[in-house]
Design an enzyme around this catalytic site. Structure first.
Site, short mmCIF file in Angstrom:
data_model
loop_
_atom_site.label_atom_id
_atom_site.label_comp_id
_atom_site.label_asym_id
_atom_site.label_seq_id
_atom_site.Cartn_x
_atom_site.Cartn_y
_atom_site.Cartn_z
N GLY B 46 0.79 -1.23 0.00
CA GLY B 46 0.00 0.00 0.00
C GLY B 46 0.81 1.27 0.00
N CYS B 255 -27.48 -9.72 -16.65
CA CYS B 255 -26.87 -9.38 -17.93
C CYS B 255 -27.82 -9.77 -19.05
CB CYS B 255 -25.54 -10.13 -18.09
SG CYS B 255 -24.83 -9.95 -19.74
N CYS B 258 -25.93 -12.76 -21.18
CA CYS B 258 -25.59 -14.07 -20.61
C CYS B 258 -26.32 -14.38 -19.32
CB CYS B 258 -24.08 -14.17 -20.36
SG CYS B 258 -23.55 -13.23 -18.90
N CYS B 280 -22.69 -7.37 -19.04
CA CYS B 280 -21.47 -7.57 -18.25
C CYS B 280 -20.39 -6.63 -18.73
CB CYS B 280 -20.91 -8.99 -18.45
SG CYS B 280 -21.85 -10.26 -17.61
N CYS B 286 -18.52 -12.62 -20.02
CA CYS B 286 -19.84 -12.73 -20.68
C CYS B 286 -19.77 -13.73 -21.82
CB CYS B 286 -20.25 -11.35 -21.19
SG CYS B 286 -21.99 -11.22 -21.57
#
Lengths: 269, 312, 244
Positions: B46, B255, B258, B280, B286
């Site tokens: 970080g 979606c 899909c 998606c 997808c």
């Protein structure tokens, strides 16, 4: 039997909150402040008076951990560390102590507030800095304090840019007291405000200091403010403390020529 | 062939006359410098490590941070995937993928599971990442506090002293203004409970994927000249209040192509009458689902044909 | 000058060899002599009244005993928590403690703080000593009633009151708490006869409880009513020569 000053300091219930030894700050050949020593107890308000160039701001900065002195020590009874030389602490520790145990009210509220963040957030920040993580509680605490400093609560979400000078200063005061500090430093807190605004603010500060049992160090050039707020006074000239004592004594029976000059110069209305 | 020619052939099989760059485009010293920065970043999760960001074939603001990271770590055995907001087939994703195919002579893919290095602008793929994979993020502004504190000296001090109250001030302002924490992308996180980090402008939907991942996450900001990292299995926590806990986005729709209900959906406006469909964002996820037989309500839509032209 | 100990009890106030002169540095350092070699003892239950011509230093002496003025020489010892504290040498913190608990001071002028109501002014000495605000308020109310201060004024700041009204607020503030030592500088100057009597009654009640008092009173009647002893300050007057 007569009590001596030594016996007083031994009294445990009266531990000094702040102890300053021979504090000096030089800028090369120029003296900021010279050989300042004093003690403070909880609940005491110490006024530092002097004109421009007297060294009072330098002294305040040395005392509040912002300016390492050239010589001398500043010892503070910190909640985490006990009585400790503040310049011996590591910088993270000192900064944390400043956040937890101290407040600093600047003359210009712009120096002590975040102008782009709402008034409520400014006040709550002191709590967030201490690790508080409950929004609802913090907002309520912030509201309570803004109420206490007599700010219109409907303005809590407005930015300090939209406030008047007096309102900004009230927010600064709330921000510096909400976390229950042991010692508050104030640098000309009412300088630059209208007289009536000043008067009300001083009232408020007096009340808060008394209700919270706060210790405060107040730097001012205004003798009337000193008389109103301070229990004790230190008079500074050219970097040195020329006189010190109870406020009423220093102002009613000044001994040093400079103090006499200051007192006699105050306009009476 | 004489000895010299032999050597020329042996040097690298891909050092053909068309190649005028060193391997991976960057010179070896630069790659070394970047790798050192990466090692430091991995050692301090970080923490933003400054590095000497180079001029790249695209200007700052076009992913140079991510490109330099990839260039420093890529090798001929890697399989490279590049996505832009989840899609493999946007102009920029295609450009960058072609770039590395050329200068690193490396196999490329759209399949998340196959890739060893995944460079991404502003999304994490839906398919869970595995041990051995590296995510490379393109970061516009590495400093999470920059919007609140413009001074670099101050933000560096805040990170050094772990003084992050200011970030909570920003969350407070959100709640007081909107009644909830309104940040949706680039949601700040605490890494290893020590450093506050900007995860780059990924949707907060993706934040949980950072926590305890098996993959190594690398973040590069070319313009700001910073590299930071999250090593595998690191604690990553999104900031919140006790009474306003962190929540990810949810959709009512699935979606349209899909029928996935667990992926990040993009809203696509179809016409001027306000017709819209939710698809998606992760294009490979997808297409993979559709290849497996999943069908959404608009499965026959023309959008489906686009991945048939997917570039190499 | 020798002092008699009227009843042989330990004095509450003991002033020894006190000298006071002022030096005005900004006026060519001229010196204003007031008094010297001053001795005084005040025992519990006594009310010593300062007498002497106007300007002789009665007020100055009182303020020096209170610590408002610094002594040039000598000492001022006051009983505090069972022992003597020398006001002239004690730390400011100590003097503040003595003033808070043991030694009160009533001046003829009320120091007016803007916006603090009469009630809040009067209860301040109690609050400073940790008394419950409600309890303090009820005591203040009964005291203000006995001083016949109109109830309409209680919630107002005294800035606009008449001299007599301000004086009564002052009295209430000083008598609300039982100080073992009380210094009174012209406390009845602006009061009418009825109110003067009330104040006399308050003083006597406090003396009966063992308070030691020093008073300066213009009014002959009040002096006669409360004084147990007179003290002539002019007999300690400093000569101009000894001021040098």
């Amino acid at each position: 039997m007569t009590l001596t000053a030594q016996q007083e300091t031994v009294d445990q219930a009266d531990q000094p909150l702040l102890r300053v030894h021979s504090l000096s700050k030089h800028y090369g050949m120029i003296t900021g402040c010279r050989d300042v020593s004093f003690e403070m107890r909880p609940g005491e308000v110490l006024g530092i008076v002097g004109e421009s160039g007297s060294g009072k701001t330098t002294l305040l900065n040395c005392l509040s951990g912002r300016l390492p002195p050239s010589q001398g020590r500043v010892e503070f009874n910190a909640s985490r560390h006990g009585l400790v030389d503040i310049y011996n602490l590591s910088e993270p520790d000192r900064r944390r102590m400043q956040r937890e145990d101290w407040g600093f009210v600047h003359q210009n509220p712009r120096d002590g507030l975040r102008m782009r963040v709402s008034g409520g957030a400014n006040v709550a920040e002191s709590l967030m800095n201490l690790g508080r993580r409950h929004y609802g509680d913090m907002r309520q605490a912030s509201l309570n304090w803004l109420n206490r400093v007599e700010l219109d609560l409907s303005r809590i979400d407005d930015k300090p840019r939209t406030y008047s000078g007096g309102m900004q200063q009230r927010v600064q005061i709330a921000r510096n007291l909400i976390h229950a500090p042991r010692l508050v430093f104030m640098d000309e807190p009412t300088g630059g405000l209208d007289v009536s605004v000043q008067a009300r603010l001083l009232d408020l500060m007096r009340e808060l200091v008394r209700d919270l049992g706060l210790a405060a160090i107040l730097v001012t050039h205004d003798m009337a403010v000193a008389r109103l707020m301070a229990d004790r006074l230190m008079v500074m000239k050219s970097g040195a403390v020329v006189e010190t004592g109870l406020t009423d004594q220093v102002l009613d029976d000044p001994q040093h020529p400079y103090t006499q000059l200051l007192v006699s110069s105050v306009l009476q209305i | 062939m004489n000895a010299q020619a032999n050597d020329a052939v042996l040097m690298t099989s891909s050092n053909s006359p068309e190649r005028y760059y060193t391997y991976g485009y960057l010179d070896e010293q630069t790659k070394r410098m970047i790798r050192r920065a990466i090692l430091k970043a991995v050692a301090i999760p970080g923490y933003q490590v400054p590095f000497g960001s180079r001029e790249m074939p695209v200007p700052y603001g076009w992913g140079t941070g991510g490109i330099q990271l990839t260039a420093a770590i890529i090798g001929p055995d890697d399989v490279y995937k590049c996505i832009d907001q989840g899609a493999d087939d946007t102009t920029n994703a295609v450009s960058i993928r072609r770039f590395f195919a050329k200068v690193a002579d490396v196999a490329t893919t759209e399949d998340t599971a196959e890739a060893t290095i995944i460079q991404s602008r502003h999304r994490i793929p839906e398919h869970p990442l595995k041990d051995g994979q590296i995510m490379v993020f393109q970061v516009p502004q590495p400093e999470p506090l920059r919007g609140l504190e413009p001074r670099e000296m101050e933000t560096r001090a805040m990170h050094a002293y772990e003084e992050y109250g200011l970030q909570y001030v920003s969350l407070y302002e959100n709640v007081s203004a909107f009644g909830r924490i309104a940040a949706t992308a680039g949601y700040p996180v605490m890494v290893d409970e020590r450093y506050l980090m900007s995860p780059s402008p990924i949707p907060k939907f993706d934040n949980p994927k950072l926590h305890n991942s098996q993959a190594l996450m690398l973040f590069g900001a070319g313009r700001e000249k910073r590299i930071y990292a999250i090593p595998p299995h690191t604690t990553v926590r999104s900031l919140d209040f006790e009474d306003y806990p962190f929540e990810t986005q949810k959709w009512e729709e699935r979606c349209a192509l899909c029928a996935a209900d667990d992926s990040y959906l993009d809203e696509v406006v179809l016409d001027d009458q306000g017709q819209r469909m939710f698809v998606c964002s992760d294009s490979h996820y997808c297409s993979d689902r559709r290849a497996q037989g999943f069908r959404g309500p608009m499965a026959g839509h023309e959008l489906v044909d686009i991945d048939k032209d997917a570039d190499q | 000058m020798q002092q008699s100990k009227p009843n042989g009890r330990t004095p509450s106030i003991r002033v020894t060899n006190l000298k006071k002169q002022f030096t005005l540095h900004n006026q060519g350092s001229i010196e204003i002599p007031v008094f010297e070699s001053l001795n005084l003892e005040v025992a519990p239950g006594e009310c010593v009244v300062f007498v002497g011509d106007s300007g002789i230093g009665k007020s100055t002496l009182m303020r020096t005993i209170y610590g408002n003025y610094l002594a040039s020489e000598g000492c001022v010892e006051v009983q505090h928590d069972g022992a003597f504290v020398d006001i002239t040498k004690a730390s400011p913190h100590m003097v503040a403690a003595v003033r808070r608990r043991s030694m009160g001071y009533v001046s003829q002028f009320l120091r007016v703080i803007p916006r603090i109501s009469t009630i809040d002014l009067v209860i301040e000495p109690l609050l400073g000593n940790g008394v419950d605000p409600e309890e303090a308020k009820s005591r203040a109310v009964s005291l203000l009633r006995s001083l016949r201060l109109p109830e309409a004024l209680w919630s107002l700041p005294p800035a606009t009151f008449s001299g007599g009204e301000q004086q009564r607020v002052n009295i209430a503030r000083s008598f609300i708490r039982e100080y073992p030592v009380l210094l009174l500088d012209e406390p009845t100057a602006s009061l009418d006869a009825t109110n003067r009597e009330t104040v006399v009654a308050l003083i006597k009640a406090a003396l009966d409880k063992g308070a030691a008092m020093i008073g300066i009173f213009h009014d002959q009647d009040v002096r006669d009513a409360v004084a147990t002893r007179h003290f002539d300050v002019s007999s300690f007057k400093m000569d101009m020569e000894s001021a040098a």
